[in-house]
Design a protein around this motif. Sequence first.
Motif, PDB file in Angstrom:
ATOM      1  N   SER A  99       0.857  -1.563  -0.109  1.00 25.96           N
ATOM      2  CA  SER A  99      -0.027  -0.032   0.003  1.00 25.96           C
ATOM      3  C   SER A  99       0.666   1.320   0.011  1.00 25.96           C
ATOM      4  N   SER A 101      -0.032   3.811   1.660  1.00 27.16           N
ATOM      5  CA  SER A 101       0.009   4.420   3.073  1.00 27.16           C
ATOM      6  C   SER A 101      -0.450   3.505   4.065  1.00 27.16           C
ATOM      7  N   LEU A 102      -0.652   3.591   5.208  1.00 24.52           N
ATOM      8  CA  LEU A 102      -0.997   2.916   6.309  1.00 24.52           C
ATOM      9  C   LEU A 102      -2.593   2.932   6.180  1.00 24.52           C
ATOM     10  N   ASP A 103      -3.389   1.701   6.119  1.00 22.62           N
ATOM     11  CA  ASP A 103      -4.572   1.683   6.366  1.00 22.62           C
ATOM     12  C   ASP A 103      -5.068   0.509   7.412  1.00 22.62           C
ATOM     13  N   THR A 106      -6.919  -2.848   6.148  1.00 20.83           N
ATOM     14  CA  THR A 106      -5.967  -3.664   5.171  1.00 20.83           C
ATOM     15  C   THR A 106      -5.046  -4.450   5.764  1.00 20.83           C
ATOM     16  N   VAL A 107      -4.115  -3.895   6.765  1.00 20.44           N
ATOM     17  CA  VAL A 107      -3.160  -4.744   7.434  1.00 20.44           C
ATOM     18  C   VAL A 107      -3.932  -5.659   8.334  1.00 20.44           C
ATOM     19  N   VAL A 117       2.081  -7.921   4.505  1.00 23.02           N
ATOM     20  CA  VAL A 117       1.596  -6.662   3.981  1.00 23.02           C
ATOM     21  C   VAL A 117       2.497  -5.619   4.177  1.00 23.02           C
ATOM     22  N   PRO A 119       2.871  -1.799   4.044  1.00 28.08           N
ATOM     23  CA  PRO A 119       2.227  -0.416   3.983  1.00 28.08           C
ATOM     24  C   PRO A 119       3.206   0.770   3.768  1.00 28.08           C
ATOM     25  N   GLU A 126       4.358   6.898  11.887  1.00 21.49           N
ATOM     26  CA  GLU A 126       3.516   6.138  10.853  1.00 21.49           C
ATOM     27  C   GLU A 126       4.189   4.570  10.961  1.00 21.49           C
ATOM     28  N   ALA A 130       2.453   1.202  12.185  1.00 16.64           N
ATOM     29  CA  ALA A 130       2.357   0.067  11.271  1.00 16.64           C
ATOM     30  C   ALA A 130       3.002  -1.121  12.160  1.00 16.64           C
ATOM     31  N   VAL A 135       2.930  -5.153  11.438  1.00 12.48           N
ATOM     32  CA  VAL A 135       3.456  -5.015  10.078  1.00 12.48           C
ATOM     33  C   VAL A 135       5.010  -5.302  10.331  1.00 12.48           C
TER      34      VAL A 135
END
Length: 223
Positions: A99, A101-103, A106-107, A117, A119, A126, A130, A135
Amino acid sequence: MKKIQLLQQIRDAGVVAVLRGSSAEQVALMAEKAIEGGIRIIEITMTVPQACEAITELTKTYQSEDPSGEKYAVIGSGTVLDAETARATLLAGAEFVVSPSLDEATVRLCNRYGVPVLPGAMTVKEITSAMELGVDVVKLFPGNLYSPSIIPTLRGPLPQANLMPTGGVNLENLQDWVAAGAFAVGIGSDLTKEALASGDFSLITQKAEAYMAAFRKAAAGRY
């Protein structure tokens, strides 16, 4: 276990081809030419029309289970903005999700299914957020806003962070990024722009060969 294996394959391969194109057919051809040149980690971006079709086609041809095999490649999805898109790409066959960006949703979805994943992040906050979500590798994006020295700078407060710069990485600075401690590097338009301009897609294979040679030289002795 598969997630750990895939993350190790990304690190060992070192170079991720980030592919954008005007159609699923075009981006699938790009992927084939990049794989011929030795880049075995392929990210198909969701900005490509019918991108999931390209992912499905490629995963029918290439397998991630045998890194020594002729048809070895790991196919993932990129520019994934939300969990709905992430799930669609997993159903299409994607084995990792990237991704910009960090969503959080989604993670969480990728963690639910045991899928790597990656991001995008730009700041210590940020990156920390994550990692708190589980992450394993953070995409440092856009990488062209930084010099390779950003990695040791960020690792001052976050020595446990695995960072993959994407955007602005090229043959001239790849060695510096690897020496700085990059987990892997993402290569975008520099891999494909000459081929797209000329219509000669064999240039992608040549560029991929150059990138892999540069990575092997840069990574020698890092283990």
